[in-house]
Design a protein around this motif. Structure first.
Motif, PDB file in Angstrom:
ATOM      1  N   ASN A 183       0.833  -1.207   0.000  1.00 38.49           N
ATOM      2  CA  ASN A 183       0.000   0.000   0.000  1.00 38.49           C
ATOM      3  C   ASN A 183       0.865   1.255   0.000  1.00 38.49           C
ATOM      4  N   ILE A 184       1.900   1.219   0.819  1.00 41.26           N
ATOM      5  CA  ILE A 184       2.777   2.396   0.915  1.00 41.26           C
ATOM      6  C   ILE A 184       3.537   2.591  -0.396  1.00 41.26           C
ATOM      7  N   ALA A 185       4.027   1.482  -0.963  1.00 40.32           N
ATOM      8  CA  ALA A 185       4.784   1.573  -2.219  1.00 40.32           C
ATOM      9  C   ALA A 185       3.938   2.259  -3.294  1.00 40.32           C
ATOM     10  N   ILE A 186       2.684   1.822  -3.416  1.00 38.41           N
ATOM     11  CA  ILE A 186       1.816   2.393  -4.455  1.00 38.41           C
ATOM     12  C   ILE A 186       1.515   3.868  -4.150  1.00 38.41           C
ATOM     13  N   ALA A 187       1.261   4.152  -2.880  1.00 33.79           N
ATOM     14  CA  ALA A 187       0.966   5.542  -2.498  1.00 33.79           C
ATOM     15  C   ALA A 187       2.157   6.448  -2.812  1.00 33.79           C
ATOM     16  N   GLU A 188       3.368   5.961  -2.526  1.00 38.21           N
ATOM     17  CA  GLU A 188       4.566   6.776  -2.774  1.00 38.21           C
ATOM     18  C   GLU A 188       4.775   7.001  -4.273  1.00 38.21           C
ATOM     19  N   ILE A 189       4.504   5.962  -5.048  1.00 34.18           N
ATOM     20  CA  ILE A 189       4.629   6.108  -6.509  1.00 34.18           C
ATOM     21  C   ILE A 189       3.675   7.194  -6.994  1.00 34.18           C
ATOM     22  N   ALA A 190       2.417   7.110  -6.536  1.00 32.86           N
ATOM     23  CA  ALA A 190       1.402   8.070  -6.993  1.00 32.86           C
ATOM     24  C   ALA A 190       1.779   9.502  -6.596  1.00 32.86           C
ATOM     25  N   LYS A 191       2.375   9.632  -5.416  1.00 34.20           N
ATOM     26  CA  LYS A 191       2.719  10.971  -4.921  1.00 34.20           C
ATOM     27  C   LYS A 191       3.937  11.555  -5.633  1.00 34.20           C
ATOM     28  N   ASN A 192       4.913  10.669  -5.933  1.00 33.21           N
ATOM     29  CA  ASN A 192       6.236  11.175  -6.326  1.00 33.21           C
ATOM     30  C   ASN A 192       6.681  10.916  -7.759  1.00 33.21           C
ATOM     31  N   ALA A 193       6.030  10.008  -8.466  1.00 30.12           N
ATOM     32  CA  ALA A 193       6.470   9.738  -9.841  1.00 30.12           C
ATOM     33  C   ALA A 193       6.349  11.007 -10.665  1.00 30.12           C
ATOM     34  N   PRO A 194       7.308  11.268 -11.544  1.00 33.75           N
ATOM     35  CA  PRO A 194       7.218  12.490 -12.353  1.00 33.75           C
ATOM     36  C   PRO A 194       5.941  12.506 -13.183  1.00 33.75           C
ATOM     37  N   VAL A 195       5.374  13.684 -13.340  1.00 28.37           N
ATOM     38  CA  VAL A 195       4.231  13.873 -14.234  1.00 28.37           C
ATOM     39  C   VAL A 195       4.787  14.446 -15.530  1.00 28.37           C
ATOM     40  N   ARG A 196       4.445  13.806 -16.655  1.00 27.88           N
ATOM     41  CA  ARG A 196       4.989  14.292 -17.928  1.00 27.88           C
ATOM     42  C   ARG A 196       3.848  14.559 -18.900  1.00 27.88           C
ATOM     43  N   ILE A 197       3.871  15.774 -19.446  1.00 23.92           N
ATOM     44  CA  ILE A 197       2.913  16.070 -20.523  1.00 23.92           C
ATOM     45  C   ILE A 197       3.730  16.511 -21.732  1.00 23.92           C
ATOM     46  N   CYS A 198       3.664  15.763 -22.799  1.00 28.42           N
ATOM     47  CA  CYS A 198       4.437  16.101 -24.000  1.00 28.42           C
ATOM     48  C   CYS A 198       3.650  17.104 -24.822  1.00 28.42           C
ATOM     49  N   LYS A 199       4.386  17.960 -25.483  1.00 30.22           N
ATOM     50  CA  LYS A 199       3.778  19.020 -26.289  1.00 30.22           C
ATOM     51  C   LYS A 199       2.834  18.432 -27.343  1.00 30.22           C
ATOM     52  N   GLU A 200       3.247  17.292 -27.940  1.00 29.92           N
ATOM     53  CA  GLU A 200       2.489  16.747 -29.077  1.00 29.92           C
ATOM     54  C   GLU A 200       1.339  15.843 -28.653  1.00 29.92           C
ATOM     55  N   GLU A 201       1.249  15.511 -27.358  1.00 32.28           N
ATOM     56  CA  GLU A 201       0.301  14.456 -26.999  1.00 32.28           C
ATOM     57  C   GLU A 201      -1.142  14.929 -26.980  1.00 32.28           C
TER      58      GLU A 201
ATOM     59  N   ALA B  83       3.538   6.416 -17.650  1.00 32.53           N
ATOM     60  CA  ALA B  83       4.231   5.523 -16.720  1.00 32.53           C
ATOM     61  C   ALA B  83       5.690   5.921 -16.776  1.00 32.53           C
ATOM     62  N   THR B  84       6.054   6.856 -15.901  1.00 31.59           N
ATOM     63  CA  THR B  84       7.323   7.559 -16.060  1.00 31.59           C
ATOM     64  C   THR B  84       8.493   6.957 -15.305  1.00 31.59           C
ATOM     65  N   LEU B  85       8.253   5.888 -14.530  1.00 27.98           N
ATOM     66  CA  LEU B  85       9.351   5.344 -13.724  1.00 27.98           C
ATOM     67  C   LEU B  85      10.035   4.187 -14.456  1.00 27.98           C
ATOM     68  N   GLY B  86      11.358   4.319 -14.644  1.00 30.66           N
ATOM     69  CA  GLY B  86      12.102   3.345 -15.440  1.00 30.66           C
ATOM     70  C   GLY B  86      12.063   1.928 -14.889  1.00 30.66           C
ATOM     71  N   GLY B  87      11.923   1.807 -13.571  1.00 34.50           N
ATOM     72  CA  GLY B  87      11.921   0.470 -12.968  1.00 34.50           C
ATOM     73  C   GLY B  87      10.817  -0.420 -13.509  1.00 34.50           C
ATOM     74  N   ALA B  88       9.732   0.223 -13.922  1.00 34.66           N
ATOM     75  CA  ALA B  88       8.599  -0.553 -14.437  1.00 34.66           C
ATOM     76  C   ALA B  88       8.998  -1.333 -15.685  1.00 34.66           C
ATOM     77  N   ILE B  89       9.986  -0.809 -16.422  1.00 39.75           N
ATOM     78  CA  ILE B  89      10.445  -1.478 -17.646  1.00 39.75           C
ATOM     79  C   ILE B  89      11.091  -2.822 -17.289  1.00 39.75           C
ATOM     80  N   ASP B  90      11.507  -2.953 -16.033  1.00 36.84           N
ATOM     81  CA  ASP B  90      12.122  -4.207 -15.594  1.00 36.84           C
ATOM     82  C   ASP B  90      11.122  -5.151 -14.938  1.00 36.84           C
TER      83      ASP B  90
END
Lengths: 298, 707
Positions: B59-77, B83-90
């Protein structure tokens, strides 16, 4: 039951007629085109492919051969002597590396149809059997038998022909053939004779016969730079197209030298002529003339 | 900016320049590289973290991700969420404690996205709240429901952060996000935004779900918008392209080599019959094809459920896209898949909603917890049965006695896999703290009702599927032994075993003879195919024998995915002339270099086994030369190939187009590509029989796309 030497049965062919087709290549051709790209189908009798590169020097061929057609030099290099070869094919059956292969197999109509039928689930409404060669029409009995059988089983039929065959053969197969892929190698009679060894009158006459019997045709024109890649030839092709009632159009086949690779495996030399390869401009010219003259280029 | 194709014609252009550039940059790895600069949030600051229960940690892990993961909005989107955290790719939950991941994440499933669209996430939250009122819940169940609610709360946190960021940067997405994914969407744009945001949040937490039937889910919204005139088809294509491009945000410019997992199982299904018996193909189905055809995006592997009701036009579009290679679009034979699913006990109506798990193993979205166990059957033959890895190889007097011994060993393997699966599942059901993954569970039907996690018996179905690899190599090995030893007596059984132990050294002539003189699986030769067919059929029966012994559905599958490459260094020499370390058969396809008769023959060979017994699938990979598929007849031929595949009882087929790279590989490694034939207007030859000069000429022509 008719039979003939078959060099290859190619399944899932998408080039020789509509839909998915099985193409049966029959051996033997009365023409002797200088640019032949399937030289293994020329001679009526069987031959041996020999690919020296694949030889591992095991000597199995020499041991199996009763004619002394295989020899080994002191350095281990293999020499094949076609003039000694009786084409018994014993070496083919023992050569582990397949450095020797029989060019063709004798097959009956039944054996051929057994393979053709295997792909029936893929033919749909348009696909089916294509007879090619060599010149398939020199095996008229076999052709008729195969075509009748294919028709009965609901497949479409096509024949790829040089048109250099007996009028009788053309008359017999035309009603059983949904489409002829008809080679027009050259329209200049002198050049035709010089480059193919035969007169082109019979070819054009047969084409008319097929057309008069209601057969659909596609004219296949090889394009050779320095030979027939000239306006007069394509204007003449347009003339032929317009003289026919059931011709669907013209397919242009640019000459390539790949046939030489097989010639090398058969006769030990490569007779490809790079000078004949047409440039894109030559093809564009051909397309333009045909189109200007109202001929569909397929 | 040229999107590569091995085909003779360029890819069509329909999207605007900005979208195409966005795709180009994403495919080059711009956003994957960016994700790698921030791999995970840290849990080190959480007091007493290591003392917490598994559920609390999660629960804490998910809460921390939601609070702290970078928010990215691309100009073209167009649509927002990332899903901005690289660890997820692993494939881990990207929240690290002392520099290390704490939880593995979940894949091989397709979530119940249809319900998110239909009811909204708020409705799921209400379900959880309602369910929590039950006095009879155990403490563990209460903790589970609490964790579900916290997963949704975390999603809300991340969503709020996006709302804030989008307000000025992306007004249209902002308007949509005010509503979705918590309430049901009203327009196509809102629906795409809802689907994307939910999907990307699940991925942000490390998971790799498939998407399922995107055309069925989105088609209705588009139809309404088009009818109302509030959206044009071109605008809709741009929106959908945005979705696909954002799905490439994990592509890195230089990924770690070796894994071969370029894709993150984000599979999509197109077409197919719905619960009312109608084919679902709609405008969205066509738009998806447009997008992948133009942008060459292979990160959403697409499988089309082919059935007899499917519009011809659609199948032709599928063929057109397939011609551009990359294996992006594959096909299921829907009729056979449905038969397979009913056979293993899925309800008939439920079976109709099948999608896949992110690869091609079939399952019901939001209802199946699926697990597959791959194994190498060639190892069972060469090591366990012939004992070639020991000082005393086995001896057999007949091929039948050898087969019976092999079959016994195969059964031992299957039995062990199934028995272990029953134990493991019972263990997870008894221990709800194991495998906690609430972000997944909330989107799986029945987890809320049962108050159990996805891994702990919460889902409607639990499916375990042993997957056989190397079956064609086993079939070919048996055939070669039969021919070399028992029929032609070219070598004695014991001598052959010694030769194999020596990796064919000193027996090159015999090796080549075995390789060249027999016809093997994949050439539509009934005698050769019988061996592989028997292995697969017997395997299917062995797995089915486990049905009904536990709550688990057991069914077989035929796959290696890329494992034939991983297995190669450990495999011994085979009786059909392959050496140690050679790369052998992939999935249910012929061993490389042993099929000479082309695609139709290969399909026929593959279809000889009773593939209905393979409940999760059996994959055939077919490679075609681009020249074969030229022009209108090329499309017609491809359609005919797919239809024939279905008629003959195939399951899953992936078609790829050979490119110059493949030809170069054939030049370097002729033995593996013995069978590759090339064709140029009326002429054909086997590629490897040609001289280097010829080969180079053909490669050059292929590179120029003129073959």
């Amino acid at each position: 039951m008719s039979a003939a030497l078959v060099t290859k049965i190619q399944r899932f062919s998408t080039h020789d007629g509509d839909g998915v087709r099985t193409v049966v290549f029959l051996k033997g051709c009365p023409l002797d085109c200088k640019w032949c790209h399937n030289p293994e189908t020329k001679k009526a009798e069987n031959q041996l492919y020999y690919v020296n590169r694949l030889c591992i020097g095991c000597g199995a061929c020499r041991a199996a051969c009763g004619q002394d057609a295989h020899a080994f030099l002191p350095d281990g290099r293999h020499i094949y002597r076609p003039e000694q070869c009786a084409l018994c094919m014993k070496c083919v059956s023992v050569c582990p590396a397949k450095a020797m292969e029989s060019v063709a197999q004798v097959m009956t109509a039944e054996q051929i149809m057994e393979i053709v039928l295997r792909d029936k689930p893929f033919y749909g409404e348009n696909g089916g059997l294509t007879l090619s060669g060599g010149e398939p029409l020199i095996h008229a009995d076999l052709c008729v038998e195969l075509l009748e059988c294919a028709k009965k089983l609901g497949m479409t039929t096509a024949i790829e022909t040089s048109g250099y065959a007996s009028r009788e053969a053309v008359r017999r197969v035309a009603p059983l053939t949904d489409c002829f892929l008809w080679d027009i190698k050259d329209t200049d009679p002198v050049r035709h004779k010089e480059n193919t060894g035969a007169d082109n009158r019979l070819i054009l006459e047969n084409l008319k016969i097929a057309d008069s019997l209601g057969a659909k045709t596609v004219l296949r024109c090889i394009v050779l730079k320095g030979v027939n890649a000239e306006p007069a030839h394509f204007r003449a092709v347009s003339g032929i197209y317009h003289s026919l009632q059931y011709c669907a159009g013209v397919e242009l086949l640019p000459y390539h030298t790949y046939g030489g690779s097989k010639r090398e495996q058969l006769d030990g030399f490569d007779d490809g002529n790079k000078a004949w390869i047409p440039a894109e401009a030559d093809l564009a010219l051909a397309r333009d003339i045909l189109t200007e003259n109202g001929v569909p280029v397929l | 900016m040229v999107f590569y194709t091995p085909f003779c014609e360029p890819r069509p252009i329909r999207l605007c320049e900005e979208t195409r550039r966005f795709a180009w940059e994403s495919l080059q790895g711009k956003y994957g590289d960016e994700a790698r600069t921030y791999n995970a949030v840290s849990l080190d600051h959480i007091p007493g973290f290591s003392e917490l229960s598994e559920v609390e940690k999660y629960n804490i892990a998910i809460a921390e991700i939601a609070k702290n993961a970078p928010v990215r909005i691309c100009k073209e989107e167009k649509v927002c969420g990332s899903a901005t955290l690289g660890g997820a790719i692993d494939h881990v939950v990207p929240a690290f404690y002392q520099g290390r991941p704490v939880f593995r994440s979940v894949s091989h499933l397709t979530l119940n996205f249809a319900t998110v669209l239909k009811r909204g996430v708020n409705a799921l939250e209400n379900d959880i709240i309602e369910r929590s009122k039950d006095d009879t819940l155990t403490d563990a169940q209460k903790a589970t429901l609490d964790s579900f609610q916290k997963a949704i709360a975390a999603m809300r946190v991340y969503h709020k952060r996006y709302l804030q960021a989008a307000k000025t940067a992306k007004p249209e997405a902002y308007q949509a996000l005010l509503r979705v994914p918590f309430a049901p969407p009203r327009t196509f744009f809102e629906a795409v935004q809802s689907l994307w945001f939910t999907f990307s949040f699940v991925r942000l937490c490390g998971n790799w779900p498939g998407l399922g039937r995107i055309d069925e889910m989105l088609g209705g919204y588009l139809e309404k918008d088009l009818a109302r005139g509030t959206l044009t088809i071109d605008e809709a294509r741009e929106i959908l392209a945005g979705f696909f491009i954002k799905g490439c945000e994990w592509i890195q410019s230089s990924p770690v080599p070796g894994s071969g997992d370029a894709q993150h199982y984000q599979n999509i299904i197109l077409g197919g019959t719905n619960e009312n018996g109608e084919d679902v193909t709609n405008e969205v189905s066509y738009l998806v094809l447009d997008v992948v055809e133009e942008l060459a995006i292979s990160d959403f592997p697409i499988t089309v459920r082919v059935n007899s009701k499917m519009p011809r036009r659609f199948l032709e579009r599928v063929a057109q896209v397939m011609r551009h290679g990359g294996g992006i679009v594959a096909v299921y034979n829907e009729d056979l898949v449905l038969q397979a699913l009913e056979r293993i006990g899925y309800d008939k109506k439920e079976a109709l909603s099948f999608a896949n798990d992110g690869c091609w193993e079939v399952q019901i979205p939001g209802k199946t917890n699926f697990h597959y166990v791959p194994f190498d059957s060639l190892r069972i033959l060469l090591n366990d049965t012939l004992r070639l890895n020991t000082d005393s190889p086995a001896h057999f007097e007949s091929i039948e006695s050898l087969y019976i011994a092999f079959r016994k060993n195969l059964k031992n393997t299957v039995d062990k896999i199934c028995a272990d699966a029953i134990k493991e599942f019972a263990d997870f059901c008894e221990h709800p703290e194991k495998g906690v993954c609430s972000v997944i569970s909330v989107f799986e039907q029945d987890c809320i009702q049962r108050a159990k996690g996805y891994q702990n018996g919460g889902t409607v179905y639990r499916v375990v599927s042993p997957h056989i690899g190397g079956a064609p190599d086993v079939g070919n090995s048996l055939l070669a032994i039969q021919k070399l030893v028992f029929e032609e007596k070219k070598v004695s059984f014991d001598d052959l075993m010694r030769i194999l132990q020596n990796n064919w050294e000193g027996a090159e002539a015999l090796r080549l003879y075995a390789l060249n003189h027999y016809t093997y699986y994949g050439n539509d030769d009934d005698e050769a195919d019988a061996y592989t067919t028997r292995v697969i059929d017997d395997f299917g029966d062995m797995v089915e024998a486990w049905q009904g012994k536990s709550p688990i559905i057991f069914t077989g599958g035929v796959s290696t995915f890329g494992r034939q490459i991983e297995w190669a260094p450990f495999r011994l020499a085979t009786p059909f002339g392959k050496r140690k370390g050679d790369i052998l058969s992939g999935n249910d396809s012929p061993t490389p270099g042993t099929d000479t008769e082309g695609a139709t023959a290969m399909i026929r060979s593959y279809c000889k086994a009773d593939l209905k017994k393979m409940g999760t699938g059996a994959a055939l990979d077919v490679k075609l030369a681009p020249g074969t598929l030229k022009g209108e007849n090329g499309v017609a031929a491809l359609v005919a190939l797919i239809e024939g595949f279905c008629r003959l009882g195939g399951y899953f087929m992936q078609l790829d187009v050979v490119d110059a790279k493949t030809l170069k590989r054939a030049q370097e490694n002729p033995e593996a590509y013995k069978t590759l034939s090339v064709r140029v207007s009326g002429w054909n030859a086997r590629f490897v029989t040609l001289d280097r000069e010829w080969q180079n000429m053909i490669i050059e022509r292929t590179e120029k796309n003129s073959l």
